[in-house]
Design an enzyme around this catalytic site. Structure first.
Site, mmCIF file in Angstrom:
data_model
loop_
_atom_site.group_PDB
_atom_site.id
_atom_site.type_symbol
_atom_site.label_atom_id
_atom_site.label_comp_id
_atom_site.label_asym_id
_atom_site.label_seq_id
_atom_site.Cartn_x
_atom_site.Cartn_y
_atom_site.Cartn_z
ATOM 1 N N ASP A 128 0.812 -1.223 0.000
ATOM 2 C CA ASP A 128 0.000 0.000 0.000
ATOM 3 C C ASP A 128 0.843 1.270 0.000
ATOM 4 O O ASP A 128 0.329 2.375 0.206
ATOM 5 C CB ASP A 128 -0.969 0.008 1.194
ATOM 6 C CG ASP A 128 -2.195 0.874 0.942
ATOM 7 O OD1 ASP A 128 -2.571 1.024 -0.227
ATOM 8 O OD2 ASP A 128 -2.757 1.393 1.919
ATOM 9 N N ASP A 165 -4.084 -4.257 -5.296
ATOM 10 C CA ASP A 165 -3.475 -2.937 -5.539
ATOM 11 C C ASP A 165 -2.001 -2.986 -5.933
ATOM 12 O O ASP A 165 -1.447 -1.951 -6.346
ATOM 13 C CB ASP A 165 -3.612 -2.010 -4.318
ATOM 14 C CG ASP A 165 -5.046 -1.700 -3.955
ATOM 15 O OD1 ASP A 165 -5.938 -1.966 -4.775
ATOM 16 O OD2 ASP A 165 -5.281 -1.196 -2.837
ATOM 17 N N ASP A 305 -12.095 0.978 5.535
ATOM 18 C CA ASP A 305 -11.024 1.165 4.556
ATOM 19 C C ASP A 305 -9.829 1.899 5.161
ATOM 20 O O ASP A 305 -8.753 1.933 4.559
ATOM 21 C CB ASP A 305 -11.533 1.983 3.363
ATOM 22 C CG ASP A 305 -12.591 1.239 2.562
ATOM 23 O OD1 ASP A 305 -12.441 0.036 2.368
ATOM 24 O OD2 ASP A 305 -13.567 1.892 2.131
#
EC number: 3.2.1.-
Length: 331
Positions: A128, A165, A305
Protein backbone atom coordinates in the site's frame (compact mmCIF):
# COMPACT_ATOMS: atom_id res chain seq x y z
CA UNK A 1 8.86 -27.93 1.71
CA UNK A 2 8.24 -29.16 -1.81
CA UNK A 3 9.71 -26.78 -4.37
CA UNK A 4 7.76 -25.16 -7.17
CA UNK A 5 10.07 -26.85 -9.64
CA UNK A 6 9.24 -30.30 -8.30
CA UNK A 7 5.52 -29.55 -8.44
CA UNK A 8 5.81 -28.37 -12.02
CA UNK A 9 7.97 -31.34 -12.99
CA UNK A 10 5.42 -33.76 -11.53
CA UNK A 11 2.60 -32.00 -13.34
CA UNK A 12 4.43 -32.20 -16.67
CA UNK A 13 5.08 -35.88 -16.12
CA UNK A 14 1.41 -36.56 -15.43
CA UNK A 15 0.44 -34.63 -18.54
CA UNK A 16 2.86 -36.68 -20.66
CA UNK A 17 1.48 -39.97 -19.31
CA UNK A 18 -2.10 -38.86 -19.83
CA UNK A 19 -1.65 -37.71 -23.44
CA UNK A 20 -2.54 -41.08 -25.10
CA UNK A 21 -5.64 -41.42 -22.94
CA UNK A 22 -6.78 -37.92 -23.83
CA UNK A 23 -6.20 -38.60 -27.52
CA UNK A 24 -8.35 -41.75 -27.32
CA UNK A 25 -11.07 -39.88 -25.44
CA UNK A 26 -11.41 -37.34 -28.23
CA UNK A 27 -12.92 -40.04 -30.42
CA UNK A 28 -15.73 -40.97 -28.02
CA UNK A 29 -18.56 -39.24 -29.88
CA UNK A 30 -20.78 -36.90 -27.93
CA UNK A 31 -18.88 -37.57 -24.71
CA UNK A 32 -15.71 -35.96 -26.02
CA UNK A 33 -14.74 -32.57 -24.59
CA UNK A 34 -12.43 -30.50 -26.76
CA UNK A 35 -9.52 -28.55 -25.31
CA UNK A 36 -11.27 -25.30 -26.19
CA UNK A 37 -14.43 -26.33 -24.32
CA UNK A 38 -12.37 -27.35 -21.31
CA UNK A 39 -10.61 -23.99 -21.29
CA UNK A 40 -13.95 -22.19 -21.34
CA UNK A 41 -15.40 -24.15 -18.43
CA UNK A 42 -15.64 -22.23 -15.20
CA UNK A 43 -13.61 -23.89 -12.42
CA UNK A 44 -15.84 -22.18 -9.85
CA UNK A 45 -19.13 -23.39 -11.35
CA UNK A 46 -21.34 -25.09 -8.78
CA UNK A 47 -19.15 -24.07 -5.86
CA UNK A 48 -20.53 -22.91 -2.53
CA UNK A 49 -18.05 -20.46 -1.08
CA UNK A 50 -16.78 -20.80 2.48
CA UNK A 51 -18.21 -18.80 5.36
CA UNK A 52 -15.39 -18.55 7.89
CA UNK A 53 -16.73 -18.86 11.47
CA UNK A 54 -13.88 -16.63 12.66
CA UNK A 55 -14.52 -13.77 10.22
CA UNK A 56 -14.94 -10.26 11.60
CA UNK A 57 -18.59 -10.33 10.53
CA UNK A 58 -19.23 -13.58 12.41
CA UNK A 59 -17.53 -12.31 15.55
CA UNK A 60 -19.51 -9.05 15.39
CA UNK A 61 -22.80 -10.86 14.81
CA UNK A 62 -22.16 -13.17 17.77
CA UNK A 63 -21.41 -10.21 20.03
CA UNK A 64 -24.58 -8.42 18.89
CA UNK A 65 -26.66 -11.53 19.53
CA UNK A 66 -25.32 -11.82 23.04
CA UNK A 67 -25.96 -8.14 23.81
CA UNK A 68 -29.39 -7.80 22.23
CA UNK A 69 -30.63 -11.04 20.66
CA UNK A 70 -34.01 -9.73 19.47
CA UNK A 71 -33.06 -6.45 17.80
CA UNK A 72 -33.40 -5.76 14.08
CA UNK A 73 -29.72 -4.80 13.92
CA UNK A 74 -28.74 -8.18 15.34
CA UNK A 75 -30.81 -9.93 12.69
CA UNK A 76 -29.19 -7.85 9.94
CA UNK A 77 -25.68 -8.50 11.20
CA UNK A 78 -26.41 -12.23 11.39
CA UNK A 79 -27.63 -12.22 7.80
CA UNK A 80 -24.53 -10.30 6.74
CA UNK A 81 -22.28 -12.78 8.56
CA UNK A 82 -23.92 -15.67 6.72
CA UNK A 83 -22.55 -14.41 3.40
CA UNK A 84 -19.23 -16.00 2.40
CA UNK A 85 -16.35 -13.55 2.25
CA UNK A 86 -12.65 -13.93 1.53
CA UNK A 87 -10.09 -14.64 4.21
CA UNK A 88 -7.23 -12.16 3.97
CA UNK A 89 -3.79 -13.60 4.63
CA UNK A 90 -1.55 -10.89 6.08
CA UNK A 91 1.82 -11.44 7.76
CA UNK A 92 0.71 -9.43 10.80
CA UNK A 93 -1.94 -12.09 11.52
CA UNK A 94 -0.49 -15.05 9.60
CA UNK A 95 3.27 -14.88 10.17
CA UNK A 96 5.96 -16.98 8.54
CA UNK A 97 5.87 -19.73 11.16
CA UNK A 98 2.09 -20.31 11.11
CA UNK A 99 0.79 -19.25 7.69
CA UNK A 100 1.00 -22.76 6.21
CA UNK A 101 -0.99 -24.32 9.04
CA UNK A 102 -3.40 -21.37 9.06
CA UNK A 103 -4.23 -21.87 5.40
CA UNK A 104 -4.40 -25.65 5.68
CA UNK A 105 -6.78 -25.43 8.64
CA UNK A 106 -9.18 -23.07 6.88
CA UNK A 107 -9.07 -25.05 3.64
CA UNK A 108 -9.68 -28.33 5.47
CA UNK A 109 -12.63 -26.84 7.37
CA UNK A 110 -14.08 -25.56 4.10
CA UNK A 111 -13.70 -28.96 2.45
CA UNK A 112 -15.39 -30.65 5.41
CA UNK A 113 -18.32 -28.27 4.95
CA UNK A 114 -18.45 -28.94 1.21
CA UNK A 115 -17.39 -25.35 0.48
CA UNK A 116 -14.60 -23.58 -1.40
CA UNK A 117 -12.46 -21.07 0.52
CA UNK A 118 -11.39 -17.76 -0.97
CA UNK A 119 -8.02 -16.40 0.15
CA UNK A 120 -6.47 -13.00 -0.47
CA UNK A 121 -2.67 -12.92 -0.30
CA UNK A 122 -1.73 -9.47 1.01
CA UNK A 123 1.82 -9.27 2.29
CA UNK A 124 3.92 -7.83 -0.53
CA UNK A 125 6.89 -5.63 0.48
CA UNK A 126 5.97 -1.95 0.95
CA UNK A 127 2.31 -2.91 0.82
CA UNK A 128 0.00 0.00 0.00
CA UNK A 129 3.04 2.31 -0.35
CA UNK A 130 2.65 3.72 3.14
CA UNK A 131 -1.09 4.41 2.96
CA UNK A 132 -3.76 3.14 5.38
CA UNK A 133 -2.89 -0.55 4.84
CA UNK A 134 0.88 -0.14 4.93
CA UNK A 135 3.09 -3.02 5.98
CA UNK A 136 4.16 -6.22 4.32
CA UNK A 137 7.20 -8.46 4.43
CA UNK A 138 10.81 -7.96 3.46
CA UNK A 139 11.94 -8.83 -0.05
CA UNK A 140 13.76 -11.84 1.42
CA UNK A 141 10.85 -13.19 3.45
CA UNK A 142 8.02 -12.55 0.99
CA UNK A 143 8.69 -15.40 -1.49
CA UNK A 144 9.18 -17.82 1.41
CA UNK A 145 5.85 -16.76 2.92
CA UNK A 146 4.01 -17.19 -0.38
CA UNK A 147 5.66 -20.56 -0.93
CA UNK A 148 4.33 -21.67 2.46
CA UNK A 149 0.81 -20.71 1.37
CA UNK A 150 1.29 -22.55 -1.91
CA UNK A 151 2.48 -25.69 -0.13
CA UNK A 152 -0.69 -25.71 1.97
CA UNK A 153 -2.71 -25.58 -1.26
CA UNK A 154 -0.82 -28.36 -3.04
CA UNK A 155 -3.63 -30.77 -2.15
CA UNK A 156 -6.39 -28.37 -1.12
CA UNK A 157 -8.77 -26.54 -3.45
CA UNK A 158 -9.18 -22.80 -3.04
CA UNK A 159 -9.61 -19.50 -4.83
CA UNK A 160 -6.65 -17.15 -4.44
CA UNK A 161 -6.57 -13.42 -5.21
CA UNK A 162 -2.99 -12.27 -5.37
CA UNK A 163 -1.98 -8.92 -3.87
CA UNK A 164 -4.72 -6.29 -4.18
CA UNK A 165 -3.47 -2.94 -5.54
CA UNK A 166 0.10 -4.16 -5.99
CA UNK A 167 0.24 -3.80 -9.77
CA UNK A 168 -2.19 -0.90 -10.05
CA UNK A 169 -0.19 1.13 -7.48
CA UNK A 170 3.21 0.27 -8.94
CA UNK A 171 3.48 3.27 -11.25
CA UNK A 172 2.47 5.66 -8.48
CA UNK A 173 4.92 4.00 -6.10
CA UNK A 174 7.70 4.00 -8.68
CA UNK A 175 8.48 0.31 -8.35
CA UNK A 176 6.99 -1.39 -11.41
CA UNK A 177 9.93 -3.78 -12.05
CA UNK A 178 10.02 -4.90 -8.41
CA UNK A 179 6.26 -5.38 -8.18
CA UNK A 180 6.10 -7.32 -11.44
CA UNK A 181 8.91 -9.59 -10.26
CA UNK A 182 7.22 -10.15 -6.90
CA UNK A 183 3.89 -11.09 -8.52
CA UNK A 184 5.78 -13.39 -10.86
CA UNK A 185 7.21 -15.12 -7.78
CA UNK A 186 3.72 -15.62 -6.44
CA UNK A 187 2.47 -16.99 -9.74
CA UNK A 188 5.37 -19.44 -9.93
CA UNK A 189 4.78 -20.64 -6.36
CA UNK A 190 1.06 -21.22 -6.91
CA UNK A 191 1.37 -23.00 -10.23
CA UNK A 192 0.80 -26.72 -9.85
CA UNK A 193 -1.33 -26.30 -6.73
CA UNK A 194 -5.10 -26.83 -6.56
CA UNK A 195 -5.69 -23.08 -6.24
CA UNK A 196 -7.62 -21.14 -8.87
CA UNK A 197 -5.61 -17.93 -9.01
CA UNK A 198 -6.58 -14.38 -10.01
CA UNK A 199 -4.10 -11.50 -10.12
CA UNK A 200 -5.45 -8.21 -8.85
CA UNK A 201 -6.15 -5.72 -11.65
CA UNK A 202 -7.33 -2.64 -9.79
CA UNK A 203 -10.70 -1.41 -11.05
CA UNK A 204 -12.49 0.42 -13.84
CA UNK A 205 -11.88 3.90 -12.43
CA UNK A 206 -8.13 3.55 -11.97
CA UNK A 207 -5.74 2.57 -14.78
CA UNK A 208 -7.02 2.17 -18.32
CA UNK A 209 -7.49 -1.30 -19.77
CA UNK A 210 -4.35 -1.20 -21.92
CA UNK A 211 -2.07 -0.19 -19.03
CA UNK A 212 -3.68 -2.74 -16.75
CA UNK A 213 -3.34 -5.52 -19.31
CA UNK A 214 0.30 -4.66 -19.90
CA UNK A 215 1.08 -5.02 -16.20
CA UNK A 216 -0.89 -8.26 -15.94
CA UNK A 217 0.88 -9.74 -18.97
CA UNK A 218 4.28 -8.84 -17.53
CA UNK A 219 3.32 -10.40 -14.19
CA UNK A 220 2.24 -13.72 -15.74
CA UNK A 221 -1.55 -13.62 -15.97
CA UNK A 222 -1.30 -16.17 -18.77
CA UNK A 223 -0.13 -18.72 -16.21
CA UNK A 224 -3.17 -18.38 -13.91
CA UNK A 225 -6.95 -18.35 -14.38
CA UNK A 226 -7.21 -14.59 -14.74
CA UNK A 227 -7.64 -11.41 -12.73
CA UNK A 228 -9.80 -9.74 -10.08
CA UNK A 229 -11.42 -6.31 -10.32
CA UNK A 230 -12.99 -3.86 -7.87
CA UNK A 231 -11.38 -5.41 -4.79
CA UNK A 232 -12.30 -3.24 -1.78
CA UNK A 233 -13.90 -0.69 -4.10
CA UNK A 234 -17.40 0.45 -5.01
CA UNK A 235 -17.74 0.58 -8.81
CA UNK A 236 -20.94 -0.91 -10.16
CA UNK A 237 -20.99 -4.28 -11.84
CA UNK A 238 -21.72 -2.91 -15.32
CA UNK A 239 -18.57 -0.76 -15.22
CA UNK A 240 -16.48 -3.67 -13.96
CA UNK A 241 -17.92 -6.01 -16.59
CA UNK A 242 -16.95 -3.63 -19.38
CA UNK A 243 -13.50 -3.11 -17.86
CA UNK A 244 -13.00 -6.84 -17.36
CA UNK A 245 -13.92 -7.61 -20.95
CA UNK A 246 -11.58 -4.90 -22.25
CA UNK A 247 -8.68 -6.19 -20.16
CA UNK A 248 -9.47 -9.78 -21.11
CA UNK A 249 -9.27 -8.92 -24.79
CA UNK A 250 -5.70 -7.71 -24.21
CA UNK A 251 -4.64 -10.66 -22.02
CA UNK A 252 -5.46 -13.53 -24.39
CA UNK A 253 -8.94 -14.10 -23.01
CA UNK A 254 -8.13 -14.19 -19.29
CA UNK A 255 -11.20 -14.69 -17.09
CA UNK A 256 -12.05 -12.49 -14.13
CA UNK A 257 -14.00 -12.15 -10.90
CA UNK A 258 -15.61 -8.99 -9.48
CA UNK A 259 -15.76 -7.89 -5.85
CA UNK A 260 -19.43 -6.99 -5.42
CA UNK A 261 -19.40 -6.62 -1.64
CA UNK A 262 -20.11 -2.88 -1.59
CA UNK A 263 -21.04 -1.91 -5.15
CA UNK A 264 -24.84 -2.09 -4.98
CA UNK A 265 -25.33 1.56 -5.98
CA UNK A 266 -21.96 2.13 -7.60
CA UNK A 267 -19.26 4.62 -6.62
CA UNK A 268 -19.38 8.32 -5.82
CA UNK A 269 -15.72 8.64 -6.78
CA UNK A 270 -14.35 8.10 -3.26
CA UNK A 271 -12.47 4.95 -2.31
CA UNK A 272 -12.10 5.36 1.46
CA UNK A 273 -15.26 4.82 3.50
CA UNK A 274 -17.63 6.80 1.27
CA UNK A 275 -21.13 7.35 2.57
CA UNK A 276 -24.30 6.33 0.76
CA UNK A 277 -23.00 3.01 -0.60
CA UNK A 278 -24.79 -0.37 -0.54
CA UNK A 279 -24.13 -4.08 -0.45
CA UNK A 280 -23.90 -5.61 -3.91
CA UNK A 281 -24.76 -8.99 -5.42
CA UNK A 282 -24.12 -11.86 -3.04
CA UNK A 283 -21.26 -14.26 -3.78
CA UNK A 284 -22.01 -16.70 -6.56
CA UNK A 285 -20.28 -18.31 -9.51
CA UNK A 286 -21.66 -17.42 -12.92
CA UNK A 287 -23.63 -20.02 -14.87
CA UNK A 288 -22.96 -18.89 -18.44
CA UNK A 289 -19.87 -19.33 -20.61
CA UNK A 290 -18.77 -15.71 -20.28
CA UNK A 291 -15.48 -14.27 -19.13
CA UNK A 292 -16.70 -13.45 -15.63
CA UNK A 293 -16.28 -16.46 -13.34
CA UNK A 294 -18.00 -15.15 -10.21
CA UNK A 295 -19.21 -12.33 -8.02
CA UNK A 296 -17.30 -12.55 -4.75
CA UNK A 297 -17.24 -10.62 -1.52
CA UNK A 298 -13.50 -10.11 -1.41
CA UNK A 299 -13.72 -7.25 1.08
CA UNK A 300 -15.78 -7.96 4.19
CA UNK A 301 -18.42 -5.21 3.83
CA UNK A 302 -18.38 -4.08 7.44
CA UNK A 303 -14.61 -3.57 7.62
CA UNK A 304 -13.18 -0.05 7.44
CA UNK A 305 -11.02 1.17 4.56
CA UNK A 306 -8.94 3.26 6.94
CA UNK A 307 -9.06 6.25 9.25
CA UNK A 308 -10.99 8.47 6.85
CA UNK A 309 -14.58 9.72 6.95
CA UNK A 310 -14.55 8.99 10.70
CA UNK A 311 -13.71 5.31 10.21
CA UNK A 312 -11.59 3.09 12.46
CA UNK A 313 -8.25 1.66 11.32
CA UNK A 314 -8.15 -0.28 8.06
CA UNK A 315 -9.62 -3.76 8.46
CA UNK A 316 -11.39 -3.05 11.75
CA UNK A 317 -15.10 -3.83 12.04
CA UNK A 318 -17.37 -0.80 11.78
CA UNK A 319 -20.89 -1.83 12.82
CA UNK A 320 -22.57 1.46 11.89
CA UNK A 321 -21.21 1.32 8.35
CA UNK A 322 -22.11 -2.37 8.01
CA UNK A 323 -25.71 -1.57 8.92
CA UNK A 324 -25.77 1.43 6.56
CA UNK A 325 -24.59 -0.74 3.66
CA UNK A 326 -27.26 -3.33 4.43
CA UNK A 327 -30.04 -0.76 4.77
CA UNK A 328 -29.11 0.91 1.48
CA UNK A 329 -29.36 -2.51 -0.18
CA UNK A 330 -32.86 -3.01 1.21
CA UNK A 331 -31.91 -5.63 3.74
Amino acid sequence: MESTGSRLGLSLGIIALAAPIVALGLFIGTFAITAVEAARSNPLAGATFYTNPESTARVAAAAAAEADPDSADTFTLARLADQPAATWLVPERNPMDTVRSDVAGIADAAAAAGQLPVFVIYGIPDRDCGNFSSGGLSETDYPIWVESIATALDTRAAVVILEPDALALAQQCGNVPQRVAQIQQGVAALQGTLATVYLDAGHSDWLDAATTANLLNQAGVQNVRGFATNVSNYNDSAAEQAFGEAVSALTNGAHFIVDTSRNGVGSNGEWCNPTGRALGATPEATTDDGLRDANLWVKEPGESDGTCNNGPAAGEWWPERALELAAAAGW
